[in-house]
Design a protein around this motif. Structure first.
Motif, PDB file in Angstrom:
ATOM      1  N   LEU B 171       0.856  -1.195   0.000  1.00 45.94           N
ATOM      2  CA  LEU B 171       0.000   0.000   0.000  1.00 45.94           C
ATOM      3  C   LEU B 171       0.882   1.233   0.000  1.00 45.94           C
ATOM      4  O   LEU B 171       1.738   1.412   0.858  1.00 45.94           O
ATOM      5  N   LYS B 172       0.694   2.092  -1.001  1.00 42.62           N
ATOM      6  CA  LYS B 172       1.554   3.276  -1.076  1.00 42.62           C
ATOM      7  C   LYS B 172       0.743   4.513  -1.416  1.00 42.62           C
ATOM      8  O   LYS B 172      -0.394   4.422  -1.863  1.00 42.62           O
ATOM      9  N   SER B 173       1.361   5.675  -1.188  1.00 46.70           N
ATOM     10  CA  SER B 173       0.715   6.937  -1.547  1.00 46.70           C
ATOM     11  C   SER B 173       1.673   7.758  -2.397  1.00 46.70           C
ATOM     12  O   SER B 173       2.823   7.977  -2.002  1.00 46.70           O
ATOM     13  N   PRO B 174       1.213   8.210  -3.568  1.00 48.19           N
ATOM     14  CA  PRO B 174       2.093   9.017  -4.415  1.00 48.19           C
ATOM     15  C   PRO B 174       2.299  10.428  -3.876  1.00 48.19           C
ATOM     16  O   PRO B 174       3.031  11.208  -4.477  1.00 48.19           O
ATOM     17  N   ASP B 175       1.698  10.757  -2.705  1.00 50.16           N
ATOM     18  CA  ASP B 175       1.768  12.135  -2.204  1.00 50.16           C
ATOM     19  C   ASP B 175       3.121  12.515  -1.618  1.00 50.16           C
ATOM     20  O   ASP B 175       3.395  13.690  -1.433  1.00 50.16           O
ATOM     21  N   SER B 176       3.941  11.521  -1.252  1.00 44.98           N
ATOM     22  CA  SER B 176       5.271  11.869  -0.743  1.00 44.98           C
ATOM     23  C   SER B 176       6.248  10.786  -1.164  1.00 44.98           C
ATOM     24  O   SER B 176       5.867   9.639  -1.383  1.00 44.98           O
ATOM     25  N   ALA B 177       7.543  11.174  -1.270  1.00 41.14           N
ATOM     26  CA  ALA B 177       8.568  10.220  -1.694  1.00 41.14           C
ATOM     27  C   ALA B 177       8.634   9.055  -0.715  1.00 41.14           C
ATOM     28  O   ALA B 177       8.781   7.901  -1.106  1.00 41.14           O
ATOM     29  N   TYR B 178       8.485   9.372   0.565  1.00 43.04           N
ATOM     30  CA  TYR B 178       8.592   8.347   1.605  1.00 43.04           C
ATOM     31  C   TYR B 178       7.504   7.274   1.448  1.00 43.04           C
ATOM     32  O   TYR B 178       7.786   6.082   1.415  1.00 43.04           O
ATOM     33  N   THR B 179       6.254   7.728   1.319  1.00 40.34           N
ATOM     34  CA  THR B 179       5.140   6.769   1.267  1.00 40.34           C
ATOM     35  C   THR B 179       5.050   6.066  -0.082  1.00 40.34           C
ATOM     36  O   THR B 179       4.391   5.050  -0.199  1.00 40.34           O
ATOM     37  N   LEU B 180       5.700   6.620  -1.099  1.00 40.09           N
ATOM     38  CA  LEU B 180       5.677   5.977  -2.421  1.00 40.09           C
ATOM     39  C   LEU B 180       6.874   5.056  -2.613  1.00 40.09           C
ATOM     40  O   LEU B 180       6.728   3.880  -2.958  1.00 40.09           O
ATOM     41  N   ARG B 181       8.084   5.575  -2.351  1.00 44.21           N
ATOM     42  CA  ARG B 181       9.277   4.848  -2.728  1.00 44.21           C
ATOM     43  C   ARG B 181       9.629   3.731  -1.747  1.00 44.21           C
ATOM     44  O   ARG B 181      10.117   2.682  -2.146  1.00 44.21           O
ATOM     45  N   LEU B 182       9.392   3.941  -0.459  1.00 46.26           N
ATOM     46  CA  LEU B 182       9.771   2.903   0.494  1.00 46.26           C
ATOM     47  C   LEU B 182       9.066   1.570   0.176  1.00 46.26           C
ATOM     48  O   LEU B 182       9.724   0.545   0.085  1.00 46.26           O
ATOM     49  N   PRO B 183       7.751   1.576  -0.058  1.00 45.91           N
ATOM     50  CA  PRO B 183       7.102   0.313  -0.442  1.00 45.91           C
ATOM     51  C   PRO B 183       7.612  -0.222  -1.785  1.00 45.91           C
ATOM     52  O   PRO B 183       7.696  -1.439  -1.967  1.00 45.91           O
ATOM     53  N   GLU B 184       7.975   0.686  -2.689  1.00 42.63           N
ATOM     54  CA  GLU B 184       8.500   0.219  -3.976  1.00 42.63           C
ATOM     55  C   GLU B 184       9.867  -0.456  -3.801  1.00 42.63           C
ATOM     56  O   GLU B 184      10.138  -1.481  -4.424  1.00 42.63           O
ATOM     57  N   TYR B 185      10.724   0.137  -2.940  1.00 46.73           N
ATOM     58  CA  TYR B 185      12.007  -0.505  -2.642  1.00 46.73           C
ATOM     59  C   TYR B 185      11.761  -1.873  -2.026  1.00 46.73           C
ATOM     60  O   TYR B 185      12.432  -2.855  -2.353  1.00 46.73           O
ATOM     61  N   PHE B 186      10.770  -1.923  -1.120  1.00 53.04           N
ATOM     62  CA  PHE B 186      10.445  -3.204  -0.477  1.00 53.04           C
ATOM     63  C   PHE B 186      10.067  -4.240  -1.529  1.00 53.04           C
ATOM     64  O   PHE B 186      10.582  -5.365  -1.530  1.00 53.04           O
TER      65      PHE B 186
END
Lengths: 295, 388
Positions: B171-186
């Motif tokens: 589950l991610k949010s495109p509203d911030s780098a943290y909430t978008l990229r961290l799950p993508e790295y995972f």
């Protein structure tokens, strides 16, 4: 079908909260033509009162009543301190005043209480789920639907059956004539703010129950939603605010449920697109206010 | 005439006093600039970081200054968490001649401010910005200090594989780098290690309504083995309540954003959540001792680990100044970039061989019965950490 029913229920529950929020804005706007952007901070006040009550193990019903009362007092206080001196100013100045009140309150919360969120742990019974045939509903969403219905009913009774309620409706249509009838303007306006504060307190209890914490900037998102909802519904129109709240909630949930995955990040753009379409179709909102006054 | 003489006397006296003070300690006075969000949206992160930073700076000054010879004055500017105001503050601080600059706990203002200090050759560090692209977006004078998103994601993915989870919902949010990229790295590391991504969902920051999203998760067949998100307050508690309310029982992996009392206050539904954090205070550990000291000094325990990570920065800087022997920009930059195994409260910090986002230990904790317990503390394997 089950999926659709469940999403419909989700939409009604969210729409209910938005309706309550929008009503809070509409009650004040209908009378003094002020879009009170400090409405969200009234919710934050209620949230902090909940936090303190739960910290000291005050029973939940008393805590909720205290929170609603605190928001009403805070609303009346902002009216007395900030908005009354600006009474004869134009709507733009009033709106800017509300931004100032909002900014001041946020900094007071950040530096006086804490910049970090404060936990508001609710009893575990409140995170349960009820099953109705194929659909499930959490206790908090169910409570939002019930509370919204009850608040709407109570508000309608108040506006139709009490002298103050009638005075407020009359003030919304023509304030000068109301004053000529011998009704004291200050009292009507103060009552409208207190009523708006109570609505903020009720929605704050539901909002905080969902998020489990209160923080200084908590009021921003709800007031934004309330603003959009009341614009769709027709600024200053109470039934419009309710219709706008539900329209917004339903649009948000249905887009979230049915947009393809690639388009999901743009959900808010789709929702606001619908808002624009509604305003093109009905520039004064779904159910315009009777006076036709605009900011 | 009298007036000129008085001025002259006063000036000479002041100069003598100043010279005496410098001479006595053998120290030089330098200014460090801080352009951080002490009010507004970043205050929850920048306020505690500043509290820790000041405490450490006072200690270092009392011991003779950075590298034993630079007595530091802090110039603290509040940016109201506004990127434009951060740039303005950075410009003022650079013009004033600060030797080191601190930027907020967020990528956008840090990158914007960093570009100004980069041009002026002033080493700059973000308080607790976690986005690993911050440093390369600015240049060789920009440093991170906090565990980066890709490192946190790597440890979470390794933990998921070790637990035997085969499929994950992200589950991610495109509203911030943290909430978008961290799950993508995972997702990247999880797939590299043999896991599959069963689905992805998005949400808007601050939205708080997850009913529609969890209804979709509940309808997944088969259910994912684990759900991973970098959502934090107020979204995470709302998501968790809605998810458990919809009958989804999959375990949850989270990131350091949920390292707050709110998460443990959620009751039984929080049991089993595993999340990363910069450090977990245990009795006798350096971090535990710091928490005790902080409480003794200020009267209240730190509300968050950001106090500790803010406290670590002056000591990292001290190690670099000692190595460089000077606070001149290029020399200090090189010394910082070559630091290896500098002991800090939460383990050690290494910049050598990185893109200036430090290699440092991250702790995994599990929530049970309203309290956290550490599972493991490890430094992510650089071979596994995804490129920023």
């Amino acid at each position: 079908m089950e999926f659709f029913l469940q999403q419909l229920l989700n939409a009604v529950s969210l729409g209910g909260i938005y309706a309550l929020l929008a009503l809070g804005l509409a009650v004040v706007f209908s009378i003094v033509a002020l879009i009170n952007f400090a409405h969200g901070e009234l919710m934050t006040v209620a949230g902090y009162v909940l936090f303190v009550c739960i910290l000291y193990a005050v029973p939940l019903p008393i805590a909720v009543v205290a929170a609603i009362g605190a928001a009403a007092v805070a609303a009346a206080a902002t009216e007395r301190l900030a908005f009354r001196p600006m009474r004869r100013a134009d709507p733009t100045s009033l709106m800017l005043t509300s931004f100032a009140v909002s900014a001041i309150l946020k900094v007071l919360f950040q530096n006086g209480i804490s910049a970090r969120p404060k936990p508001v742990p609710l009893p575990p019974e409140l995170s349960g789920t009820l099953t109705f045939g194929p659909v499930r509903l959490g206790t908090v969403p169910l409570a939002s639907i019930l509370v919204t219905c009850l608040s709407l009913a109570a508000l309608t009774l108040f506006l139709k059956r009490t002298v103050m309620g009638k005075a407020m409706r009359a003030a919304a249509e023509d304030f000068q004539v109301l004053r000529l009838m011998g009704i004291r303007a200050n009292r009507v306006i103060a009552a409208a703010f207190a009523l708006s504060g109570m609505l903020a307190g009720i929605s704050a209890a539901l909002w905080v129950a969902q998020r489990g914490s209160v923080d200084p900037l908590m009021g921003f998102v709800p007031v934004l939603k309330a603003f959009v909802a009341s614009v769709i519904g027709g600024l200053g129109s109470l039934s419009g605010a309710v219709a706008g709240g539900f329209a917004l909630g339903i649009a948000e949930v249905l887009f979230q449920a049915y947009l393809p995955e690639a388009a999901l990040p743009f959900r808010d753009a789709f929702v606001l697109g619908v808002v624009i379409l509604i305003l093109l179709w009905r520039p004064d909102g779904l159910i315009p206010a009777k006076t036709g006054r605009r900011s | 005439m009298t007036r000129t003489r008085r001025m002259l006397t006063l000036g000479t006296a002041m100069a003598l006093c100043g010279w005496a003070a410098v001479g006595a300690a053998g120290a030089e006075e330098v200014t460090i600039g801080l352009a951080t969000g002490q009010t507004g949206g970043l205050a929850p992160f920048d306020q505690p970081s500043l509290a820790g930073f000041r405490m450490a700076m006072d200690e270092i000054n009392a011991k003779g200054g950075l590298g034993g010879k630079y007595i530091v004055t802090l110039d603290i500017k509040d940016t109201r968490s506004d990127t434009g105001a951060t740039v303005q503050a950075a410009q003022e601080l650079v013009a004033e001649g600060v030797k080191f600059l601190i930027t907020p706990c967020d990528a956008d203002p840090s990158i914007a401010a960093g570009q100004i200090s980069q041009a002026a050759q002033i080493p700059t560090m973000t308080f607790c910005g976690t986005t690993p692209t911050i440093t390369d977006a600015v240049g060789d004078y920009m440093f991170g200090s906090y565990p980066a998103d890709n490192g946190q994601a790597t440890l979470l993915a390794q933990h998921a594989i070790a637990k035997g989870y085969k499929s994950a919902y992200v589950l991610k949010s495109p509203d911030s780098a943290y909430t978008l990229r961290l799950p993508e790295y995972f997702a990247e590391v999880f797939q590299k290690l043999g896991g599959t991504v069963a689905g992805e969902g998005t949400y808007s920051l601050g939205q708080q309504d997850f009913a529609a999203e969890v209804t979709k998760i509940a309808a997944l067949d088969p259910q994912p083995d684990v759900i991973m998100t970098a959502a934090y307050e107020p979204d995470f508690p709302a998501f968790l309540k809605a998810l458990r309310g919809a009958g989804v029982t999959a375990p949850i992996l989270g990131s350091d954003g949920i390292d707050s009392p709110t998460t443990t206050g959620l009751g039984d539904i929080a049991n089993g959540i595993v999340h990363t954090t910069a450090g977990f205070p245990t009795d006798g550990s350096p971090l535990g001792e710091f928490y005790a000291k902080y409480e003794a000094v200020t009267g209240a325990a730190p509300e968050t680990v950001y106090v500790a990570t803010g406290y670590e920065i002056p000591y990292i800087l001290d190690a670099a100044v000692t190595a460089a022997g000077t606070m001149d920009g290029p020399a200090l930059r090189d010394a910082l970039a070559n630091l290896e195994n500098v002991p800090v409260l939460t383990g050690s910090v290494t910049y050598k061989g990185t893109n200036r986002m430090p290699l440092r230990a991250i702790t995994l904790v599990e929530i049970q019965g309203g309290a956290r317990a550490p599972i493991e503390t490890a430094t992510p394997d650089p071979a596994l950490v995804p490129a920023p």
